[in-house]
Design an enzyme around this catalytic site. Structure first.
Site, PDB file in Angstrom:
ATOM      1  N   SER A  48     -33.375 -31.330  -7.878  1.00 30.62           N
ATOM      2  CA  SER A  48     -34.639 -31.524  -7.161  1.00 30.62           C
ATOM      3  C   SER A  48     -35.480 -30.262  -7.291  1.00 30.62           C
ATOM      4  O   SER A  48     -34.947 -29.175  -7.551  1.00 30.62           O
ATOM      5  CB  SER A  48     -34.349 -31.807  -5.676  1.00 30.62           C
ATOM      6  N   TYR A  52     -30.089 -29.569   2.475  1.00 31.63           N
ATOM      7  CA  TYR A  52     -30.446 -30.276   1.243  1.00 31.63           C
ATOM      8  C   TYR A  52     -30.869 -29.289   0.148  1.00 31.63           C
ATOM      9  O   TYR A  52     -30.385 -29.354  -0.987  1.00 31.63           O
ATOM     10  CB  TYR A  52     -31.567 -31.267   1.527  1.00 31.63           C
TER      11      TYR A  52
END
Length: 329
Positions: free
Chosen positions: A184, A197
């Site tokens: 990501s 995350y």
């Protein structure tokens, strides 16, 4: 007579000059490849390739299965959600693709190894491994129960270790294979409410780079790795309501198409959209207050809803007891 120190200095100069010449050649080659029309670029043929996709029971994993099966790849999907697996199988078979599905809890290494063994016995060696499964808590760190932090790391990064350890030996022995890490942009820039995350995605980016370096160091030229770093994606159930200013969230279909292209071209790292490469460059040269101001302006709230934890389309919510006793977990 040349002294040892003079010889070492001369050798160092030669090494530096040699490095610069080779580096310039590689850069020039990369620029030429990037500027070539698609019709002149080399694309890997996916026909007949065994492709394993974790988190294939929905979202991006399902779309990748559909895209790659359409090009003749033989798909195996893993997911903790049996209903999601069945739906992916149904959709891929409806378009004439070859696909199999196995239930696997990626948060448990013993289950990963068990299902990996079954996969190899039933379907043979894996040619392309796509570590796609991901988890999101979406809470401030001090409001996040320990079990959800643990789950985030178990699925978002530790599972990559177990799948790669399971399938990489056969790839090395054949000198053929491709490992794709779905990371990501949160693996390059920190975001509020995404501490666990982001940390797991930073680890995923480092995992891919270190693994690639290790393979090159061992002379394994036929096994490729690719790290994919997209911005927030729509319709995955993870970032559907994210508040993003100035930059639109990504369409799932566009991300899937770009990932398939990256696999075919054996790209080392893909940022979606590519303009975000400038963000990484600015982060390196700008003072921290500028970086922080930019990111907080770009993403005012990454998780506007009440915190939940998503694992392969299953929402796992902390109990009220956990929410109250977070600091004592």
């Amino acid at each position: 007579m040349v002294s040892k120190s003079d010889y070492n200095l001369l050798q160092s100069i030669v090494d530096v000059v040699g490095f610069i010449v080779i580096a310039l050649g590689i850069i020039a080659q990369s620029i030429v490849r990037a500027c070539l029309p698609k019709s002149y670029r080399k694309f890997k043929n996916l026909n007949g390739q065994n492709v394993l996709i974790t988190g294939g029971g929905g979202g991006l994993g399902r779309l990748l299965a559909l895209r790659m099966a359409n090009q003749g790849a033989k798909i195996i999907v893993w997911d903790v959600n049996q209903e999601g697996i069945e739906e992916t199988l149904k959709q891929v078979k409806a378009q004439g693709g070859t696909i199999h599905g196995l239930k696997c809890d990626l948060s448990k290494n013993e289950d990963v190894y068990r299902v990996a063994k079954l996969t190899k016995e039933e379907f043979g060696d894996i040619d392309i491994l796509i570590n796609n499964a991901g988890v999101l808590s979406g809470k401030f760190l001090l409001d996040t129960p320990d079990r959800l932090i643990q789950l985030t790391f178990d699925v978002n990064i530790l599972a990559h270790f177990w799948t790669v350890k399971a399938f990489l030996p056969a790839m090395i022995s054949r000198n053929k294979g491709h490992i794709i890490t779905i990371a990501s942009m949160a693996g390059h820039v920190g975001v509020s409410k995404l501490v666990d995350y982001c940390a797991s995605k930073y680890a995923a980016v480092g995992f891919d780079e270190s693994l690639r370096m290790e393979l090159e160091d061992q002379g394994v030229t036929g096994v490729k790795t690719t790290a994919v770093c997209p911005y927030f994606i729509q319709s995955t159930g993870m970032f559907g309501n994210v508040h993003s200013r100035f930059l639109s969230t990504l369409k799932l279909s566009d991300v899937a198409d770009r990932i398939v292209e990256a696999i075919q071209r054996e790209e080392e790292q893909v940022m979606i959209p590519s303009v975000l490469r400038l963000t990484i460059l600015l982060k390196l040269v700008m003072p921290w207050p500028v970086v922080s101001m930019f990111m907080r302006g770009l993403v005012p709230d990454a998780a506007p809803e009440e915190p939940t934890n998503k694992l392969n389309n299953n929402m796992v919510k902390p109990t009220s007891k956990e929410a109250v006793n977070v600091k004592n977990d």
